[in-house]
Design an enzyme around this catalytic site. Structure first.
Site, mmCIF file in Angstrom:
data_model
loop_
_atom_site.group_PDB
_atom_site.id
_atom_site.type_symbol
_atom_site.label_atom_id
_atom_site.label_comp_id
_atom_site.label_asym_id
_atom_site.label_seq_id
_atom_site.Cartn_x
_atom_site.Cartn_y
_atom_site.Cartn_z
ATOM 1 N N GLY A 264 0.821 -1.213 0.000
ATOM 2 C CA GLY A 264 0.000 0.000 0.000
ATOM 3 C C GLY A 264 0.850 1.256 0.000
ATOM 4 O O GLY A 264 0.590 2.203 -0.747
ATOM 5 N N ASP B 87 -5.659 0.696 4.097
ATOM 6 C CA ASP B 87 -4.960 1.049 2.844
ATOM 7 C C ASP B 87 -5.314 2.408 2.276
ATOM 8 O O ASP B 87 -4.458 3.134 1.804
ATOM 9 C CB ASP B 87 -5.248 -0.012 1.775
ATOM 10 C CG ASP B 87 -5.118 -1.375 2.359
ATOM 11 O OD1 ASP B 87 -3.987 -1.827 2.519
ATOM 12 O OD2 ASP B 87 -6.157 -1.966 2.704
ATOM 13 N N LYS C 41 18.266 -13.638 -1.768
ATOM 14 C CA LYS C 41 17.816 -14.666 -2.716
ATOM 15 C C LYS C 41 16.732 -14.140 -3.668
ATOM 16 O O LYS C 41 15.781 -13.488 -3.247
ATOM 17 C CB LYS C 41 17.265 -15.876 -1.945
ATOM 18 C CG LYS C 41 18.220 -16.474 -0.932
ATOM 19 C CD LYS C 41 19.551 -16.896 -1.515
ATOM 20 C CE LYS C 41 19.522 -18.206 -2.270
ATOM 21 N NZ LYS C 41 20.861 -18.540 -2.828
ATOM 22 N N THR C 42 16.881 -14.462 -4.929
ATOM 23 C CA THR C 42 15.905 -13.997 -5.930
ATOM 24 C C THR C 42 14.877 -15.069 -6.306
ATOM 25 O O THR C 42 13.909 -14.786 -6.990
ATOM 26 C CB THR C 42 16.598 -13.557 -7.240
ATOM 27 O OG1 THR C 42 17.228 -14.702 -7.826
ATOM 28 C CG2 THR C 42 17.626 -12.471 -7.007
ATOM 29 N N GLY D 24 -12.167 3.843 21.212
ATOM 30 C CA GLY D 24 -12.280 2.467 21.669
ATOM 31 C C GLY D 24 -13.729 2.090 21.912
ATOM 32 O O GLY D 24 -14.634 2.910 21.772
ATOM 33 N N CYS E 135 -12.516 10.684 20.417
ATOM 34 C CA CYS E 135 -13.750 9.899 20.427
ATOM 35 C C CYS E 135 -14.024 9.309 21.818
ATOM 36 O O CYS E 135 -14.443 10.043 22.702
ATOM 37 C CB CYS E 135 -13.705 8.833 19.341
ATOM 38 S SG CYS E 135 -15.349 8.341 18.811
ATOM 39 N N HIS F 252 -12.474 11.842 14.783
ATOM 40 C CA HIS F 252 -11.156 11.213 14.640
ATOM 41 C C HIS F 252 -10.306 12.066 13.704
ATOM 42 O O HIS F 252 -10.162 11.733 12.517
ATOM 43 C CB HIS F 252 -11.302 9.805 14.045
ATOM 44 C CG HIS F 252 -11.866 8.810 14.997
ATOM 45 N ND1 HIS F 252 -11.107 8.220 15.979
ATOM 46 C CD2 HIS F 252 -13.111 8.311 15.126
ATOM 47 C CE1 HIS F 252 -11.863 7.395 16.672
ATOM 48 N NE2 HIS F 252 -13.088 7.423 16.178
ATOM 49 N N GLU G 26 -7.334 12.227 13.310
ATOM 50 C CA GLU G 26 -6.160 11.520 12.767
ATOM 51 C C GLU G 26 -6.388 11.065 11.323
ATOM 52 O O GLU G 26 -5.449 10.863 10.569
ATOM 53 C CB GLU G 26 -5.767 10.345 13.669
ATOM 54 C CG GLU G 26 -6.784 9.201 13.781
ATOM 55 C CD GLU G 26 -7.806 9.405 14.894
ATOM 56 O OE1 GLU G 26 -8.056 10.567 15.271
ATOM 57 O OE2 GLU G 26 -8.370 8.398 15.370
HETATM 58 N N1 GLN Z 1 -17.481 3.466 21.928
HETATM 59 C C1 GLN Z 1 -17.733 4.827 21.691
HETATM 60 C C2 GLN Z 1 -18.987 5.015 20.839
HETATM 61 O O1 GLN Z 1 -19.417 4.105 20.198
HETATM 62 C C3 GLN Z 1 -16.551 5.510 21.044
HETATM 63 C C4 GLN Z 1 -16.216 5.007 19.692
HETATM 64 C C5 GLN Z 1 -14.844 5.414 19.232
HETATM 65 O O2 GLN Z 1 -14.006 5.767 20.033
HETATM 66 N N2 GLN Z 1 -14.585 5.331 17.944
HETATM 67 O O3 GLN Z 1 -19.536 6.096 20.801
#
Ligand code: GLN
Length: 574
Positions: free
Chosen positions: A18, A71, A186-187, A359, A386, A548, A550
């Site tokens: 990727g 990806d 090694k190839t 999470g 989040c 998010h 990120e």
């Molecule tokens: N578990 C939380 C929710 O569903 C947070 C989700 C997350 O952090 N992406 O709202």
């Protein structure tokens, strides 16, 4: 006419196909071409939302709400534009589309078969995603020789027949092992991978050779002799300190020009990779170094790869650091160990800042809350993403507002202080659909409050202005309205979401009174305000976001909140 570059992998997976695909695209962009990339996942899952054994491994979220394996993240981080979900397809999606059509009677009278129906569906999707671009990279997941990717190789040959062989190119990315007992590269596995591709009627135009070290001329010649590929089309791609150097390294072998020559194309202008070149230099020669702790949940995911589960956060920190000439190290902190004792929490002392990432579920939650409390009380820079933001609200409600039983209803269904809860509108969606697609997904608009740190960061990085432009363009398109909320003429930004729970509107006023600043909100259906950002005044950096950010961080355009975190951490380190 679109030119197609098919990229397949040989020998083994996990060699960075990727990133290589994205790097090659980046080079072609630098020659002035409009490039996109398409990722094909040969598994039967409809998307990556249900692919992971737990919901904790990172799933990439696109602006338009796609849940994709990481990806597309590589493509976005290198290309610098938002890649839509249609640029990822799975075998599951292909078959489902064909079977749905068959059930609707759209093939009446025909026997629906692998050839031509499945192949036609694959081709149509590739061509649709490629439409409007000069060059489309098509990365085929898995390794040649897998049964699963045969349909896609076949479809590429068929596209070649449609568009002509001058407009299609084949690349094979292989790995050359150096067994430790002989210390010789090694190839042979590469030769065999090429033959496997030959079996499908495909004779690769380029072989990209991943290996620990650069490939020498002897090995390039050997590949030329044994499998009939000119040695100057055998390109060396050794292991490297930073992935962002890969385009620069591949260009040392004039890969860009060689590809353009194959397509009878000329550079549109002098190749310009100067922006990443200077950022790569900063990554390689930082003037400062600091550590950001990531307080997550790790151990109960079997042999899970730690770095991979937070890849976008890691990359966002690298991007922010690169712009400031700071090497950002990450320290993984297990939230469950914090629950067991304070020793783990002590590790935060040596860190410049802390991230509590997204999470699901209750594992490690109390540990995360302890870490957040530590950051708040010790004025340690903190960024909650989040779930991290939701738990920061819980911590504040418990320890500042005195609501000792405050919680998210994800964990405590019957709490009297459900500061994080599922909204009625979300409950309906969940009732209708048990698995997958029950989350608030993709880019949503947030209106920012002036005189907040969040506003300042989005403003000074130019993100506020850029997102406004994007929103204006989206407003013209139908179907996106629900994500936009009410814009009026307020400062609005766009970030991506993947969650079910929200800050409970019933508690907002009280939390605000106690000093929690809500620096941005989304207007749902023009009515309910959903809290998107929190911050604390009188703290060097304490920010949480329901989104998010990120997913929107690129080397050349780092995410504002990550820049803010790294900057605050660096100040504290003085
Ligand atoms: N578990 C939380 C929710 O569903 C947070 C989700 C997350 O952090 N992406 O709202």
């Amino acid at each position: 006419m679109v030119k197609y570059i098919m990229v397949a992998g040989g020998v083994m997976s996990g060699v960075g196909k990727g990133v290589t695909t994205a790097s090659i695209g980046k080079i072609l962009q630098a020659y002035g071409y409009k490039v996109t990339a398409i990722k094909i996942d040969p598994y039967l899952n409809f998307d990556a939302g249900t692919l992971r054994p737990t919901e904790h491994g990172e799933v990439w979220v696109t602006d338009d709400g796609g849940e994709i394996d990481q990806d597309l993240g590589n493509y976005e981080r290198f290309f610098g534009f938002d890649v839509p979900k249609k640029n990822n397809m799975t075998t599951g999606q292909i078959y489902k589309a064909v079977i749905d059509r068959e059930r609707k009677g759209e093939y009446l009278g025909q026997t629906v078969q692998f050839i031509p129906h499945i192949i036609d569906e694959i081709k149509a999707r590739i061509r649709d995603a490629a439409n409007g671009y000069d060059i489309a990279m098509v990365e085929i997941g898995g390794t040649v020789g897998d049964f699963e990717n045969v349909p896609f190789l076949f479809a590429m040959k068929s596209i070649e027949r449609d568009v002509g062989e001058d407009d299609v190119m084949y690349m094979l990315i292989t790995y050359l092992p150096t067994p430790s007992h002989i210390e010789e590269m090694k190839t042979k596995p590469t030769q065999q991978a090429i033959k496997l591709l030959n079996n499908e009627g495909i004779f690769p135009d380029f072989i990209i050779c991943r290996a620990k070290k650069p490939l020498d001329d002897i090995r390039k010649k050997k590949i030329e002799t044994y499998v009939n590929i000119a040695s100057d089309h055998v390109i060396s791609e050794p292991d490297i300190d930073t992935i962002y150097r890969i385009p620069l390294e591949l260009e040392k072998e004039s890969l860009g020009i060689k590809i353009l020559e194959h397509f009878h194309l000329r550079p549109k202008h002098k190749v310009d990779l100067s922006a990443i070149e200077s950022l790569v230099k900063k990554i390689q020669n930082p003037t400062k170094e600091l550590t950001i702790a990531i307080v997550g949940k790790y151990v109960d995911i079997g042999d899970y790869d730690l770095a991979d589960s937070y890849i976008s956060i890691n990359q966002a920190l690298i991007h922010a650091g690169a712009h400031m000439g700071i090497r950002v190290n990450t320290q993984w902190i297990d939230a469950k160990k914090i629950e067991r004792g304070d020793k783990e929490l002590d590790k935060l002392k040596s860190c410049g800042g802390v991230i509590v990432p997204g999470g699901f579920g209750n594992s490690g939650v109390e540990g995360k809350i302890k870490a957040i409390q530590y950051c708040r009380e010790h004025k340690l820079p903190f960024l909650g993403l989040c779930y991290g933001m939701q738990l920061a609200v819980v911590e504040f409600a418990r320890n500042v507002c005195g609501k000792t039983d405050a919680h998210t209803t994800e964990i405590a269904k019957d709490t009297k202080s459900p500061v994080i809860d599922i909204l009625e509108s979300q409950k309906d969606i969940i009732k209708k659909q048990q698995y997958g697609g029950t989350m608030r997904l993709g880019a949503y608009a947030a209106i920012l409050k002036k005189d907040t740190l969040v506003y300042e960061l989005y403003e000074k990085t130019g993100r506020l202005k850029a997102d406004r432009e994007k929103l204006k363009a989206m407003e013209q398109k139908k179907g996106a309205e629900f994500r936009l909320g009410v814009l009026e003429h307020k400062p609005t930004i766009l970030e991506r979401h993947r969650h079910r729970y929200e800050v409970n509107p019933a508690f907002v006023e009280e939390l605000e009174k106690q000093g929690l600043v809500f620096s941005g909100y989304h207007k749902l259906d023009g009515k309910t305000s959903l809290m998107e950002f929190i911050e604390l005044q009188g703290h060097p950096f304490f920010i949480g976001t329901q989104a998010h950010p990120e997913f929107k961080s690129r080397l050349e355009d780092p995410a504002p909140l990550f820049l803010g975190l790294v900057e605050a951490a660096a100040k504290g380190k003085k």
